[in-house]
Design a protein around this motif. Structure first.
Motif, PDB file in Angstrom:
ATOM      1  N   PHE A  56      -3.354   0.383   2.439  1.00 55.71           N
ATOM      2  CA  PHE A  56      -1.934   0.656   2.657  1.00 55.71           C
ATOM      3  C   PHE A  56      -1.118   0.260   1.418  1.00 55.71           C
ATOM      4  O   PHE A  56      -0.266   1.019   0.949  1.00 55.71           O
ATOM      5  N   MET A  68      -1.756   2.663  -1.448  1.00 54.74           N
ATOM      6  CA  MET A  68      -1.032   3.931  -1.310  1.00 54.74           C
ATOM      7  C   MET A  68       0.408   3.783  -1.783  1.00 54.74           C
ATOM      8  O   MET A  68       0.949   4.668  -2.461  1.00 54.74           O
ATOM      9  N   SER A 115      -1.156  10.487  -2.565  1.00 57.38           N
ATOM     10  CA  SER A 115      -0.036   9.563  -2.710  1.00 57.38           C
ATOM     11  C   SER A 115       0.600   9.702  -4.082  1.00 57.38           C
ATOM     12  O   SER A 115       1.828   9.709  -4.230  1.00 57.38           O
ATOM     13  N   SER A 144       2.498   6.311   4.091  1.00 59.04           N
ATOM     14  CA  SER A 144       1.454   5.306   3.918  1.00 59.04           C
ATOM     15  C   SER A 144       0.961   4.776   5.258  1.00 59.04           C
ATOM     16  O   SER A 144      -0.249   4.625   5.477  1.00 59.04           O
TER      17      SER A 144
END
Length: 270
Positions: A23, A26, A205, A228
């Motif tokens: 996470f 990203m 991303s 994300s």
């Protein structure tokens, strides 16, 4: 092979940590892509051109890979739950056919069945403890040998072929279901697929951040967090479904049908 490989022992914390790091990665890729976009816009009045097709192809590939991986994980999750039902049915059928052997041999066989089902339940009772799980798997193998030996002797001592032709195949099918469940517990996609998913998500991303670049350098935090979070949570759910004995989504409740079969056998119900 280690028992942990069968059931995902220890995988739950590893998965959570990996998803949390993913996470953050990203978000960093989105920011990196945005800065690249800002620089590109500074060099070109019209902004970056000719990238929409590449963006669409990357996101389409990511979506396709997620869809297939998610679908496979969900199908395997449901299949493992159905195998619990099938094993319970196989055990119940074999147990009922003990009535076909001589009355004198039935008590021993029935106790063998009780011990066997208890051992099968123990295999899945404490999957976070590899030592206990390995011991339970070994005990199941020993009880299978004992049950089969006693069943063959009882069928041979029973007049007529009915016990041999009906009871023994049912016990064999019961053992086969235990093996089938063990094989199903090991059925996972190659890990390279998860690495590919992660790579594509990070690549998307960056391209998304590149496309979000604007002249006033304002960050679109709502879109950044939504994108994300959505991708990271989707990947976590896929991993969670692949290891259904740990995590948020488990099939432990399906063991109740096997517990009910064990209770129907009497003597110290679980």
């Amino acid at each position: 092979m280690e028992v942990g490989t069968y059931f995902g022992v220890g995988e739950e914390w590893l998965a959570l940590a990996a998803i949390a790091l993913f996470f953050l990665a990203m978000i960093l890729c989105l920011e990196f892509g945005r800065r690249l976009g800002q620089r590109a816009r500074g060099r070109q009045d019209d902004g970056p051109v000719g990238v929409a097709t590449i963006d669409a192809a990357l996101f389409a590939l990511l979506g396709l890979l997620i869809a297939f991986t998610f679908s496979g994980a969900a199908a395997r999750f449901e299949g493992r739950r159905e195998l619990i039902r099938d094993e319970a049915n196989a055990i119940g059928t074999a147990y009922l056919r003990v009535d076909l052997v001589n009355a004198g041999a039935q008590p021993v066989l029935r106790q063998n069945f009780r011990d066997y089902v208890d051992a099968r339940l123990s295999v899945y009772a404490h999957v976070t403890d590899p030592v206990s799980t390995r011991a339970a798997v070994a005990k199941v193998g020993q009880l299978q040998a004992t049950l089969w030996r006693n069943a063959v002797a009882a069928a041979g001592a029973t007049p007529g072929p009915q016990a041999s032709t009906v009871l023994l195949p049912a016990i064999n099918a019961m053992f086969d279901m235990a093996t089938t469940r063990m094989v199903a517990a090991q059925a996972h996609p190659p890990r390279v697929i998860y690495f590919m998913l992660g790579f594509l998500a990070l690549a998307c991303s960056m391209t998304a951040g590149f496309g979000m670049a604007n002249g006033n350098r304002k960050r679109e935090w709502l879109h950044v967090m939504a994108f994300s979070t959505s991708i990271a949570m989707t990947l976590y759910v896929i991993i969670d479904l692949e290891y259904p004995r740990v995590g948020l989504f488990t099939i432990s409740h399906a063991d109740q049908i096997l517990i009910d079969v064990r209770n129907s056998m009497g003597t110290a119900p679980r």
